[in-house]
Design a protein around this motif. Sequence first.
Motif: not given
Length: 263
Positions: A193-209
């Motif tokens: 089961t997943e969260l549909g992150a493709i529509g929630r990318v703007a919520e990802i506040g973690t430092r990311t490379l």
Amino acid sequence: MGERIELADGHLSYEERGEGPPVVFLHAGGMTRAMWERQFTRFAGAHRVIRYDARGSGGSSDPSGPFSHREDLKQLLDALAVERPVLVGCSLGSRVFLDFALAHPDRAAGLFLSSPGISGMEFQDPFVLRLLAEAGEAARSGDGAAVLECVLRLWVDGPHRTPAEVDPAVRRLCRDMLVDNFGQGHGAPDPGTELGAIGRVAEIGTRTLVVTGDLDATDIFAVADLLEREAPHARRVRVPGAAHMVNLDQPDRFGALLEEFLA
């Protein structure tokens, strides 16, 4: 062999080594934690490194009902008393870590996402669609060798190389991991089961490379473009001479990027 933690409906197999700030590695779909051998060894000198097999892979148990990879990860971190690791994923591993960052925004110190998938994505690259169709046909006809070759063509060779142009040791390692999973009775990777992150990318506040190989499929580039564009603290690096398995195709460049990120 590694260690294991017990879940309510199964177990996760993992290894850990070293001391220092924690780093957790999660493999691509169809692969196992063995794909991180070089990075696991390199970074154990200054870090507590942990690599594990996702549910349905390697030494971990198959799903027996509804589950989520992100909550499996949380149970692993809780069991090992790991508070805020840097999460290093490839493909499915990156996909899981994006969901985890949405569900538990305070639990990751950083996301190092190689060849990222993302929950909710749909494949559109003609190369990917063709080989997925060929793999499905081979599976229906019981031709396991052809299924293996389709997966290697898709996620090891990529759309811009012939098998002969890939390091034979890389191809052999990936084939061995696929065969190992098959031999242990694991089926196709289950996203859970997943969260549909493709529509929630703007919520990802973690430092990311976000790291992509120049020889990968356009579907992966589309995910990387989305993350670079919409995740507030994401930047992207492109690695020449690599397809989907960047850490195997270009381990020195991958290691230098990870070292820089961890610093």
